[in-house]
Design an enzyme around this catalytic site. Structure first.
Site, PDB file in Angstrom:
ATOM      1  N   TYR A 116      44.177  42.144  40.058  1.00 34.93           N
ATOM      2  CA  TYR A 116      42.823  41.955  40.007  1.00 34.93           C
ATOM      3  C   TYR A 116      41.954  42.252  41.235  1.00 34.93           C
ATOM      4  O   TYR A 116      40.582  42.575  41.061  1.00 34.93           O
ATOM      5  CB  TYR A 116      42.415  40.617  39.131  1.00 34.93           C
ATOM      6  CG  TYR A 116      42.616  40.597  37.510  1.00 34.93           C
ATOM      7  CD1 TYR A 116      41.440  41.216  36.925  1.00 34.93           C
ATOM      8  CD2 TYR A 116      43.872  40.328  37.087  1.00 34.93           C
ATOM      9  CE1 TYR A 116      41.786  41.246  35.467  1.00 34.93           C
ATOM     10  CE2 TYR A 116      44.046  40.390  35.830  1.00 34.93           C
ATOM     11  CZ  TYR A 116      43.061  41.042  34.729  1.00 34.93           C
ATOM     12  OH  TYR A 116      43.172  41.269  33.653  1.00 34.93           O
ATOM     13  N   ASN A 152      31.861  44.727  28.592  1.00 36.24           N
ATOM     14  CA  ASN A 152      32.690  45.302  29.927  1.00 36.24           C
ATOM     15  C   ASN A 152      32.410  44.121  30.749  1.00 36.24           C
ATOM     16  O   ASN A 152      31.696  43.134  30.779  1.00 36.24           O
ATOM     17  CB  ASN A 152      31.705  46.356  30.486  1.00 36.24           C
ATOM     18  CG  ASN A 152      31.675  47.412  29.517  1.00 36.24           C
ATOM     19  OD1 ASN A 152      32.773  47.896  28.912  1.00 36.24           O
ATOM     20  ND2 ASN A 152      30.601  48.511  29.529  1.00 36.24           N
ATOM     21  N   VAL A 153      33.468  44.059  31.779  1.00 39.88           N
ATOM     22  CA  VAL A 153      33.431  42.906  32.807  1.00 39.88           C
ATOM     23  C   VAL A 153      33.101  43.146  34.184  1.00 39.88           C
ATOM     24  O   VAL A 153      33.442  42.508  35.071  1.00 39.88           O
ATOM     25  CB  VAL A 153      34.761  42.558  32.774  1.00 39.88           C
ATOM     26  CG1 VAL A 153      35.344  41.879  31.595  1.00 39.88           C
ATOM     27  CG2 VAL A 153      36.090  43.500  33.275  1.00 39.88           C
ATOM     28  N   HIS A 169      33.490  39.237  27.237  1.00 42.66           N
ATOM     29  CA  HIS A 169      34.645  39.314  27.840  1.00 42.66           C
ATOM     30  C   HIS A 169      34.968  38.642  29.193  1.00 42.66           C
ATOM     31  O   HIS A 169      35.907  39.014  29.797  1.00 42.66           O
ATOM     32  CB  HIS A 169      35.327  40.789  27.662  1.00 42.66           C
ATOM     33  CG  HIS A 169      35.715  41.121  26.258  1.00 42.66           C
ATOM     34  ND1 HIS A 169      35.841  42.589  26.196  1.00 42.66           N
ATOM     35  CD2 HIS A 169      35.801  40.355  25.196  1.00 42.66           C
ATOM     36  CE1 HIS A 169      36.102  42.750  24.642  1.00 42.66           C
ATOM     37  NE2 HIS A 169      35.703  41.400  24.123  1.00 42.66           N
ATOM     38  N   CYS A 181      39.358  23.102  34.829  1.00 46.83           N
ATOM     39  CA  CYS A 181      38.397  22.101  35.017  1.00 46.83           C
ATOM     40  C   CYS A 181      37.150  22.608  35.660  1.00 46.83           C
ATOM     41  O   CYS A 181      35.984  21.859  35.780  1.00 46.83           O
ATOM     42  CB  CYS A 181      39.011  21.260  36.422  1.00 46.83           C
ATOM     43  SG  CYS A 181      39.082  21.980  38.148  1.00 46.83           S
ATOM     44  N   CYS A 203      41.834  25.929  43.201  1.00 47.45           N
ATOM     45  CA  CYS A 203      40.836  25.366  42.808  1.00 47.45           C
ATOM     46  C   CYS A 203      40.437  24.140  43.906  1.00 47.45           C
ATOM     47  O   CYS A 203      41.413  23.312  44.026  1.00 47.45           O
ATOM     48  CB  CYS A 203      40.925  24.843  41.477  1.00 47.45           C
ATOM     49  SG  CYS A 203      39.443  23.690  40.827  1.00 47.45           S
ATOM     50  N   GLY A 243      28.855  53.761  23.655  1.00 45.66           N
ATOM     51  CA  GLY A 243      30.120  53.649  24.639  1.00 45.66           C
ATOM     52  C   GLY A 243      31.317  52.770  24.054  1.00 45.66           C
ATOM     53  O   GLY A 243      32.046  52.338  24.890  1.00 45.66           O
ATOM     54  N   THR A 244      31.253  52.556  22.836  1.00 42.76           N
ATOM     55  CA  THR A 244      32.405  51.665  22.373  1.00 42.76           C
ATOM     56  C   THR A 244      32.827  52.188  20.902  1.00 42.76           C
ATOM     57  O   THR A 244      31.962  52.743  19.986  1.00 42.76           O
ATOM     58  CB  THR A 244      31.975  50.223  22.013  1.00 42.76           C
ATOM     59  OG1 THR A 244      33.050  49.399  21.204  1.00 42.76           O
ATOM     60  CG2 THR A 244      30.747  49.940  21.069  1.00 42.76           C
ATOM     61  N   ALA A 287      26.577  58.281  27.514  1.00 43.40           N
ATOM     62  CA  ALA A 287      25.467  57.369  27.647  1.00 43.40           C
ATOM     63  C   ALA A 287      24.393  57.672  28.567  1.00 43.40           C
ATOM     64  O   ALA A 287      23.251  57.695  28.293  1.00 43.40           O
ATOM     65  CB  ALA A 287      25.788  56.058  27.715  1.00 43.40           C
TER      66      ALA A 287
END
Length: 297
Positions: A116, A152-153, A169, A181, A203, A243-244, A287
């Site tokens: 990520y 989208n993220v 999402h 938490c 965390c 776009g989906t 798009a």
């Protein structure tokens, strides 16, 4: 992946015939149908295409509440690969389930965190494209409410200037506590998880690992975000779907919900989608090509 229909004159399938009360314009013609149209006389096809685009523009210009529902195709035009397309190079040998599930994260949090981190770097280097910017300008002109509902993220809608954005999402640039938490910034505004060399950082409240604030496989969408998106879809005058493929539920139900509630439905995608048959207009274009003119005054 996509439903098949006659691109010249889409009609509703039997299951959706009750909500497809008007004929849909196809604002572009797939290659095979284009060849047939040329043999029969392409001028009528061109006229239908022009009429469809003009009608879609008028609906979006006159609507007082519009939902813009976006998917991975919009981000791809900014150079951001889809999740599976990003599994290249060193990551090609990994199962997506090992990188995008809670079980995979708990089994190897360092591996998933690094994956990520690489995706966050790609997002940071990307820029909003002409489609993001057209949507933001459309909202900024005022005269209507514009809700952007995105799968989208990458946060590019907000970076382009859109304000009413529902991220179904999540957002890859945010993190939250694995054990639930809270998110680190509200817990401790001085906490800089990006500057923490640990993979992943803990965390600041409970010490559990921080995880990306995205919806992983097997997880539910945020109930609050989904409920707000459903309310917007039920109350809008027009929905622009961009776009989906509209195949992944529960998000895919939003265009159907809008159509059932009487909204005009406009689809922009270079490929066929699962909702073309219930759309009032289908624009066969990327798009970034279609939206600047479609959303112009």
């Amino acid at each position: 992946m996509h439903s098949e229909h006659d691109g010249m004159n889409p009609t509703a399938s039997a299951s959706e015939s009750a909500i497809a009360s008007t004929s849909a314009f196809a604002c572009a013609i797939p290659d095979g149908e284009r060849n047939q149209a040329q043999r029969q006389g392409a001028s009528s096809a061109s006229d239908a295409s022009d009429a469809g685009i003009a009608a879609a523009h008028a609906w979006l210009r006159d609507a007082r509440h519009v939902v813009v529902f976006t998917g991975a195709g919009v981000s791809a035009e900014s150079g951001i690969p889809t999740f599976r397309d990003a599994l290249t190079g060193l990551w090609a040998r990994f199962d997506p389930q090992a990188l995008a599930t809670e079980e995979g994260f708990r089994a190897d949090p360092t591996l998933v965190w690094r994956w990520y981190a690489e995706r966050r770097a790609a997002v940071a280097n990307a820029r909003p494209n002409a489609a993001h910017e057209a949507i933001a300008r459309y909202e900024a002109r005022g005269g209507r409410r514009v809700d952007v509902v995105t799968q989208n993220v990458d946060g590019l809608h907000r970076r382009a200037g859109s304000h009413r954005v529902l991220e179904l999402h999540g957002d890859i640039t945010r993190v939250k506590c694995l054990d639930g938490c809270g998110a680190p910034e509200p817990i401790d505004p001085a906490f800089d998880w990006r500057g923490d060399a640990r993979e992943p950082p803990p965390c600041p409240r409970c010490g559990a690992p921080l995880r990306p604030d995205v919806v992983w496989f097997g997880e539910f969408l945020s109930e609050a975000a989904l409920a707000e998106a459903q309310r917007a879809a039920s109350s809008c005058d027009a929905m622009l779907v961009v776009g989906t493929s509209a195949l992944v539920y529960p998000a895919a139900e939003l265009p159907v919900l809008a159509r059932r509630s009487g909204a005009r439905l406009v689809v922009v995608d270079p490929e066929r989608t699962a909702i073309d048959d219930i759309a009032d207009a289908v624009v066969r274009a990327p798009a970034a090509v279609a939206l600047p003119s479609l959303l112009a005054e």
